[in-house]
Design a protein around this motif. Structure first.
Motif, PDB file in Angstrom:
ATOM      1  N   UNK A  60      11.446  -5.809  11.118  1.00 26.53           N
ATOM      2  CA  UNK A  60      10.591  -4.727  11.615  1.00 26.53           C
ATOM      3  C   UNK A  60       9.223  -4.702  10.940  1.00 26.53           C
ATOM      4  N   UNK A  61       8.991  -5.587   9.986  1.00 26.87           N
ATOM      5  CA  UNK A  61       7.703  -5.639   9.283  1.00 26.87           C
ATOM      6  C   UNK A  61       6.680  -6.325  10.181  1.00 26.87           C
ATOM      7  N   UNK A  62       5.854  -5.533  10.834  1.00 21.20           N
ATOM      8  CA  UNK A  62       4.889  -6.053  11.813  1.00 21.20           C
ATOM      9  C   UNK A  62       3.481  -5.871  11.252  1.00 21.20           C
ATOM     10  N   UNK A  63       3.043  -6.857  10.488  1.00 18.38           N
ATOM     11  CA  UNK A  63       1.786  -6.715   9.746  1.00 18.38           C
ATOM     12  C   UNK A  63       0.543  -6.998  10.586  1.00 18.38           C
ATOM     13  N   UNK A  64       0.684  -7.262  11.853  1.00 19.07           N
ATOM     14  CA  UNK A  64      -0.445  -7.558  12.727  1.00 19.07           C
ATOM     15  C   UNK A  64      -0.562  -6.524  13.852  1.00 19.07           C
ATOM     16  N   UNK A  65       0.215  -5.448  13.781  1.00 17.22           N
ATOM     17  CA  UNK A  65       0.164  -4.414  14.801  1.00 17.22           C
ATOM     18  C   UNK A  65       0.659  -3.107  14.201  1.00 17.22           C
ATOM     19  N   UNK A  66       0.474  -1.982  14.910  1.00 10.92           N
ATOM     20  CA  UNK A  66       0.935  -0.708  14.363  1.00 10.92           C
ATOM     21  C   UNK A  66       2.456  -0.689  14.216  1.00 10.92           C
ATOM     22  N   UNK A  67       2.977   0.221  13.394  1.00 10.57           N
ATOM     23  CA  UNK A  67       4.435   0.359  13.270  1.00 10.57           C
ATOM     24  C   UNK A  67       5.064   0.557  14.640  1.00 10.57           C
ATOM     25  N   UNK A  68       6.254  -0.014  14.830  1.00 14.11           N
ATOM     26  CA  UNK A  68       6.899   0.122  16.133  1.00 14.11           C
ATOM     27  C   UNK A  68       7.385   1.558  16.330  1.00 14.11           C
ATOM     28  N   UNK A  69       7.904   1.826  17.528  1.00 10.27           N
ATOM     29  CA  UNK A  69       8.268   3.193  17.883  1.00 10.27           C
ATOM     30  C   UNK A  69       9.342   3.755  16.963  1.00 10.27           C
ATOM     31  N   UNK A  70      10.271   2.906  16.530  1.00 11.58           N
ATOM     32  CA  UNK A  70      11.338   3.379  15.648  1.00 11.58           C
ATOM     33  C   UNK A  70      10.787   3.803  14.302  1.00 11.58           C
ATOM     34  N   UNK A 229      -5.209  -2.827   8.737  1.00 11.49           N
ATOM     35  CA  UNK A 229      -5.578  -1.505   9.253  1.00 11.49           C
ATOM     36  C   UNK A 229      -4.578  -1.058  10.320  1.00 11.49           C
ATOM     37  N   UNK A 230      -4.236  -1.977  11.232  1.00 17.37           N
ATOM     38  CA  UNK A 230      -3.274  -1.635  12.273  1.00 17.37           C
ATOM     39  C   UNK A 230      -1.899  -1.302  11.672  1.00 17.37           C
ATOM     40  N   UNK A 231      -1.473  -2.087  10.679  1.00 19.35           N
ATOM     41  CA  UNK A 231      -0.137  -1.924  10.112  1.00 19.35           C
ATOM     42  C   UNK A 231       0.001  -0.661   9.269  1.00 19.35           C
ATOM     43  N   UNK A 264       6.722  -2.581   0.660  1.00 15.59           N
ATOM     44  CA  UNK A 264       6.492  -3.193   1.965  1.00 15.59           C
ATOM     45  C   UNK A 264       6.344  -2.117   3.041  1.00 15.59           C
ATOM     46  N   UNK A 265       5.268  -2.206   3.790  1.00 21.46           N
ATOM     47  CA  UNK A 265       4.992  -1.235   4.844  1.00 21.46           C
ATOM     48  C   UNK A 265       3.920  -0.233   4.495  1.00 21.46           C
ATOM     49  N   UNK A 266       3.559  -0.144   3.227  1.00 24.45           N
ATOM     50  CA  UNK A 266       2.558   0.819   2.767  1.00 24.45           C
ATOM     51  C   UNK A 266       1.267   0.125   2.361  1.00 24.45           C
ATOM     52  N   UNK A 267       0.170   0.861   2.415  1.00 21.49           N
ATOM     53  CA  UNK A 267      -1.066   0.444   1.763  1.00 21.49           C
ATOM     54  C   UNK A 267      -0.960   0.823   0.290  1.00 21.49           C
ATOM     55  N   UNK A 268      -1.094  -0.158  -0.593  1.00 23.69           N
ATOM     56  CA  UNK A 268      -0.965   0.065  -2.033  1.00 23.69           C
ATOM     57  C   UNK A 268      -2.348   0.353  -2.612  1.00 23.69           C
ATOM     58  N   UNK A 269      -2.512   1.518  -3.198  1.00 17.92           N
ATOM     59  CA  UNK A 269      -3.800   1.889  -3.783  1.00 17.92           C
ATOM     60  C   UNK A 269      -4.047   1.086  -5.055  1.00 17.92           C
ATOM     61  N   UNK A 270      -5.163   0.365  -5.091  1.00 19.05           N
ATOM     62  CA  UNK A 270      -5.542  -0.411  -6.271  1.00 19.05           C
ATOM     63  C   UNK A 270      -6.465   0.410  -7.157  1.00 19.05           C
TER      64      UNK A 270
END
Length: 315
Positions: A60-70, A229-231, A264-270
């Protein structure tokens, strides 16, 4: 060790909880989903059920598109109480604890049918070439809204190992793969662990952020800007670790299973301006940043016909 909060507060954790009870149907209304999750029976978990759930979660890790509906649905606050029940049940399971803290040796996995041991060029040369190619990509920039390289793992052909929390199902690299290619045949080789290796352990977002602050490569001008950005929904400056720099101080970078769930799935603040992602990683992956021997044993054959179910070893 993972906690219920580790699962509830992050996209992959929530998805893992859902996949563990994958018989639940998905009505369109969040309240109906919450009711279904609240009522679903919670049996004793088996190794195979946890394997299948983690594989589906990684897929379910879709790093090139927005999160799926689930994933979008599972992030709704209406589902939090029902997911809390499932998360607590999951982390209380001895099988999930075994997944989160795998023991035993490390394994190298190769997805092909070649009987020969794969050749690997110098790790130092591979890192040098990767860093140069990435800097060239940054300098060239990416026009428009396009997709491209989105993963943040050290580059192929650096040696990657994972452990096998459930020996009958094989190493994690067989089945917990983000954006897998649907392979049905693989080989695995027991790979020695060097107790003197200098290891950087990523057990959560703070560790990943520390890597990015210490060895930052700004990739904002590349296609990663659009993909990430999308992910994640975040816009701004993006960095990833310069693995060629990390290799000067560490032999090995290891992402724990708990670290994967937490990042995984989050933007990590640096820092206040920059962020990064842990994308394309298999849980428990350890990448060798310096040359390391594969091992002298025999490659074990693994398969799963039809690209479904659990991998099984055959001799």
């Amino acid at each position: 060790m993972i906690t219920a909060a580790d699962l509830l507060d992050h996209p992959r954790g929530r998805r893992f909880c859902f996949e563990l009870v994958n018989g639940v149907q998905q009505p369109d209304d969040p309240d109906a989903v919450a009711s279904a999750l609240a009522a679903v029976p919670l049996p004793v978990l088996s190794e195979d059920s946890v394997v299948v759930a983690l594989e589906s979660t990684a897929e379910s890790a879709l790093w090139w598109q927005p999160p799926d509906a689930t994933d979008a649905l599972l992030s709704r606050p209406e589902l939090r109480p029902a997911l809390t029940r499932i998360a607590r049940w999951a982390v209380d399971s001895p099988v999930v604890r075994q997944l989160a803290e795998p023991q035993g040796g490390a394994w190298t996995v190769v997805f092909d049918d070649d009987d020969d041991q794969p050749r690997r060029p110098s790790t130092g040369q591979a890192l040098h070439d990767w860093a140069q190619q990435l800097r060239d990509e940054v300098a060239a920039g990416s026009p428009g809204v396009t997709s491209g390289v989105w993963w943040t793992t050290p580059p192929w052909p650096l040696l990657q190992t994972t452990r096998a929390p459930f020996p009958s199902a094989g190493p994690l690299a067989l089945w917990a793969v983000e954006d897998s290619f649907g392979q049905e045949h693989a080989r695995a080789l027991s790979t020695p662990i060097d107790p003197a290796a200098r290891v950087f352990t990523v057990d959560g977002p703070d560790d990943w952020a520390a890597l990015c602050r210490r060895w930052p490569l700004d990739v904002t001008t590349t296609t990663r800007r659009n993909d990430w950005r999308l992910a994640t929904g975040r816009q701004g400056t993006w960095v990833l670790p310069d693995w060629s720099g990390v290799a000067a101080e560490y032999d090995l970078v290891h992402l724990t299973v708990a670290g994967w769930f937490r990042t995984s799935g989050d933007a990590v603040k640096v820092d206040d301006d920059r962020a990064s992602v842990v994308a394309g990683w298999t849980p428990d992956s350890a990448y060798w940043l310096t040359d390391h021997e594969l091992g002298t044993g025999t490659w074990a054959a693994w398969s799963r016909p039809g690209n479904s179910g659990v991998w099984r070893r055959h001799d």
